[in-house]
Design an enzyme around this catalytic site. Structure first.
Site, PDB file in Angstrom:
ATOM      1  N   SER A 114       0.853  -1.194   0.000  1.00  0.00           N
ATOM      2  CA  SER A 114       0.000   0.000   0.000  1.00  0.00           C
ATOM      3  C   SER A 114       0.882   1.235   0.000  1.00  0.00           C
ATOM      4  O   SER A 114       2.044   1.187   0.432  1.00  0.00           O
ATOM      5  CB  SER A 114      -0.877   0.008   1.254  1.00  0.00           C
ATOM      6  OG  SER A 114      -1.521   1.259   1.403  1.00  0.00           O
ATOM      7  N   TYR A 119      -1.660  -1.099  10.249  1.00  0.00           N
ATOM      8  CA  TYR A 119      -1.845  -1.475   8.843  1.00  0.00           C
ATOM      9  C   TYR A 119      -0.619  -1.041   8.029  1.00  0.00           C
ATOM     10  O   TYR A 119      -0.057  -1.824   7.263  1.00  0.00           O
ATOM     11  CB  TYR A 119      -3.120  -0.808   8.326  1.00  0.00           C
ATOM     12  CG  TYR A 119      -3.397  -0.992   6.858  1.00  0.00           C
ATOM     13  CD1 TYR A 119      -4.040  -2.131   6.385  1.00  0.00           C
ATOM     14  CD2 TYR A 119      -3.040  -0.007   5.935  1.00  0.00           C
ATOM     15  CE1 TYR A 119      -4.313  -2.292   5.029  1.00  0.00           C
ATOM     16  CE2 TYR A 119      -3.310  -0.158   4.582  1.00  0.00           C
ATOM     17  CZ  TYR A 119      -3.942  -1.296   4.136  1.00  0.00           C
ATOM     18  OH  TYR A 119      -4.208  -1.448   2.796  1.00  0.00           O
TER      19      TYR A 119
HETATM   20  N1  LIG Z   1      -8.804  -0.256  -1.161  1.00  0.00           N
HETATM   21  C1  LIG Z   1      -7.704   0.478  -1.054  1.00  0.00           C
HETATM   22  O1  LIG Z   1      -7.781   1.706  -1.077  1.00  0.00           O
HETATM   23  C2  LIG Z   1      -6.343  -0.152  -0.940  1.00  0.00           C
HETATM   24  C3  LIG Z   1      -5.226   0.682  -1.005  1.00  0.00           C
HETATM   25  C4  LIG Z   1      -3.960   0.128  -0.891  1.00  0.00           C
HETATM   26  C5  LIG Z   1      -3.823  -1.233  -0.727  1.00  0.00           C
HETATM   27  N2  LIG Z   1      -4.919  -2.038  -0.645  1.00  0.00           N
HETATM   28  C6  LIG Z   1      -4.696  -3.469  -0.453  1.00  0.00           C
HETATM   29  O2  LIG Z   1      -5.325  -4.194  -1.493  1.00  0.00           O
HETATM   30  C7  LIG Z   1      -5.761  -5.459  -0.989  1.00  0.00           C
HETATM   31  C8  LIG Z   1      -7.239  -5.651  -1.266  1.00  0.00           C
HETATM   32  O3  LIG Z   1      -7.954  -4.606  -0.632  1.00  0.00           O
HETATM   33  P1  LIG Z   1      -9.506  -4.320  -0.890  1.00  0.00           P
HETATM   34  O4  LIG Z   1      -9.651  -2.860  -0.848  1.00  0.00           O
HETATM   35  O5  LIG Z   1      -9.980  -5.094  -2.058  1.00  0.00           O
HETATM   36  O6  LIG Z   1     -10.095  -4.922   0.493  1.00  0.00           O
HETATM   37  P2  LIG Z   1     -11.539  -5.546   0.818  1.00  0.00           P
HETATM   38  O7  LIG Z   1     -11.690  -5.472   2.286  1.00  0.00           O
HETATM   39  O8  LIG Z   1     -12.578  -4.935  -0.021  1.00  0.00           O
HETATM   40  O9  LIG Z   1     -11.321  -7.071   0.377  1.00  0.00           O
HETATM   41  C9  LIG Z   1     -10.409  -7.879   1.079  1.00  0.00           C
HETATM   42  C10 LIG Z   1     -10.817  -9.323   0.929  1.00  0.00           C
HETATM   43  O10 LIG Z   1      -9.911 -10.106   1.722  1.00  0.00           O
HETATM   44  C11 LIG Z   1     -10.682 -11.039   2.473  1.00  0.00           C
HETATM   45  N3  LIG Z   1      -9.992 -11.406   3.713  1.00  0.00           N
HETATM   46  C12 LIG Z   1      -9.834 -10.640   4.814  1.00  0.00           C
HETATM   47  N4  LIG Z   1      -9.206 -11.345   5.768  1.00  0.00           N
HETATM   48  C13 LIG Z   1      -8.973 -12.574   5.243  1.00  0.00           C
HETATM   49  C14 LIG Z   1      -8.358 -13.744   5.765  1.00  0.00           C
HETATM   50  N5  LIG Z   1      -7.875 -13.795   7.001  1.00  0.00           N
HETATM   51  N6  LIG Z   1      -8.258 -14.825   4.948  1.00  0.00           N
HETATM   52  C15 LIG Z   1      -8.774 -14.803   3.700  1.00  0.00           C
HETATM   53  N7  LIG Z   1      -9.381 -13.729   3.166  1.00  0.00           N
HETATM   54  C16 LIG Z   1      -9.472 -12.626   3.948  1.00  0.00           C
HETATM   55  C17 LIG Z   1     -11.982 -10.303   2.762  1.00  0.00           C
HETATM   56  O11 LIG Z   1     -13.021 -11.201   3.151  1.00  0.00           O
HETATM   57  C18 LIG Z   1     -12.243  -9.598   1.458  1.00  0.00           C
HETATM   58  O12 LIG Z   1     -12.949 -10.404   0.551  1.00  0.00           O
HETATM   59  C19 LIG Z   1      -5.399  -5.472   0.499  1.00  0.00           C
HETATM   60  O13 LIG Z   1      -4.151  -6.095   0.678  1.00  0.00           O
HETATM   61  C20 LIG Z   1      -5.297  -4.003   0.829  1.00  0.00           C
HETATM   62  O14 LIG Z   1      -4.484  -3.772   1.946  1.00  0.00           O
HETATM   63  C21 LIG Z   1      -6.175  -1.533  -0.750  1.00  0.00           C
END
Ligand SMILES: NC(=O)c1ccc[n+]([C@@H]2O[C@H](COP(=O)([O-])OP(=O)(O)OC[C@H]3O[C@@H](n4cnc5c(N)ncnc54)[C@H](O)[C@@H]3O)[C@@H](O)[C@H]2O)c1
Length: 259
Positions: free
Chosen positions: A143, A156
């Site tokens: 991130s 985080y």
């Molecule tokens: N959305 C953003 O702005 C953003 C920005 C930077 C990085 N990210 C990273 O991108 C990735 C995806 O983020 P997102 O926004 O799609 O998140 P989200 O919360 O919408 O989706 C995350 C998914 O991971 C699953 N999950 C959570 N804990 C779990 C576990 N212990 N085992 C298996 N599955 C699990 C959840 O059920 C969900 O389906 C993450 O690593 C997040 O840190 C997101």
């Protein structure tokens, strides 16, 4: 199916929604056989069903990435079915908004276990099979918060910085065996995780508008825009890209002042 991942076997975590679902759809549309892993069973199955309905190859395994037995079971299942793992995307993560002084030990452990230990467990489980074939690509979702801080995301951000260190470690340790590892550092992406982040502020809609104005592109990213970067890193197009962090932030960090 033709495509940039034709014939490849991929494991993607966190595929029930958001960026993980977009990565699964993109990889399958480029010819990969995808196994999605998530704790959310019904939406996880729905995503896999939709991919298959669109002509792709995808199965779903319910599993918690922070659980050693779950990870072993999922990876053993993929190896039993396909005999190989070509691509691993560590995407599953949790985010818990709290200022440093309000962080509980319980929340610390949960965020570290899912985001950092989960990434390590999956890598540890698939790397031997990649080394055996002398080929493999690992893509880890870090991130922007690994590189710059947000007051509400101390733990985080620390896990996401840890993911970069882990990615570099894998790249240098297993590079001689044909394994590449890279991290993606997205800015804000329009997903449920980000909605929760907006809701942690007093005026979520106003906060979102303000934040979008901060971006030189004047918007946040769609999950597909991150999935296409993951596709590049997973594919042979990135054959000499390893140990890198790819910032995908619409120029947010390129500016020093907004005057
Ligand atoms: N959305 C953003 O702005 C953003 C920005 C930077 C990085 N990210 C990273 O991108 C990735 C995806 O983020 P997102 O926004 O799609 O998140 P989200 O919360 O919408 O989706 C995350 C998914 O991971 C699953 N999950 C959570 N804990 C779990 C576990 N212990 N085992 C298996 N599955 C699990 C959840 O059920 C969900 O389906 C993450 O690593 C997040 O840190 C997101």
């Amino acid at each position: 199916m033709d495509g940039r991942l034709a014939g490849r076997v991929a494991i993607v975590t966190g595929t029930a929604r958001g960026i993980g679902a977009a990565i699964a759809r993109t990889f399958a549309s480029e010819g990969a056989a995808v196994t999605g892993v998530d704790v959310l069973e019904a939406p996880g199955r729905d995503v896999a069903d939709a991919v298959r309905a669109a002509g792709g190859v995808m199965s779903f395994a319910r599993g918690d990435v922070a659980d050693e037995d779950d990870v072993r079971r999922v990876v053993d299942g993929v190896l039993a079915e396909h005999g190989r793992v070509d691509v691993l995307v560590n995407n599953a993560a949790v985010q818990k908004e709290a200022r440093l002084l309000d962080v509980t030990v319980e929340d610390f452990h949960r965020v570290v276990n899912v985001n950092l230990l989960g990434c390590l467990l999956l890598c540890r489980a698939v790397i031997p099979a990649m080394v055996e074939r002398q080929a493999g690509a690992i893509v880890n979702l870090s991130s922007l918060n690994a590189l710059v801080a947000d007051p509400l995301l101390p733990v985080y951000g620390a896990t996401k910085a840890g993911i970069i260190a882990l990615t570099q470690n894998i790249a240098i340790t297993y590079g001689p065996d044909g394994v590449r590892a890279n991290a993606i550092c997205p800015g804000d992406v329009d997903t449920e995780m980000n909605q929760a982040f907006f809701r942690a502020h007093p005026d979520p809609a106003g906060f979102r508008r303000r934040l979008e104005r901060e971006y030189p592109l004047r918007r946040i990213a769609d999950p597909e825009e991150i999935a296409r970067v993951a596709l590049f890193l997973a594919s042979d197009d990135a054959s000499f890209v390893s140990g890198s962090q790819v910032v995908v932030d619409g120029a947010l960090m390129a500016r020093i002042y907004e005057l």
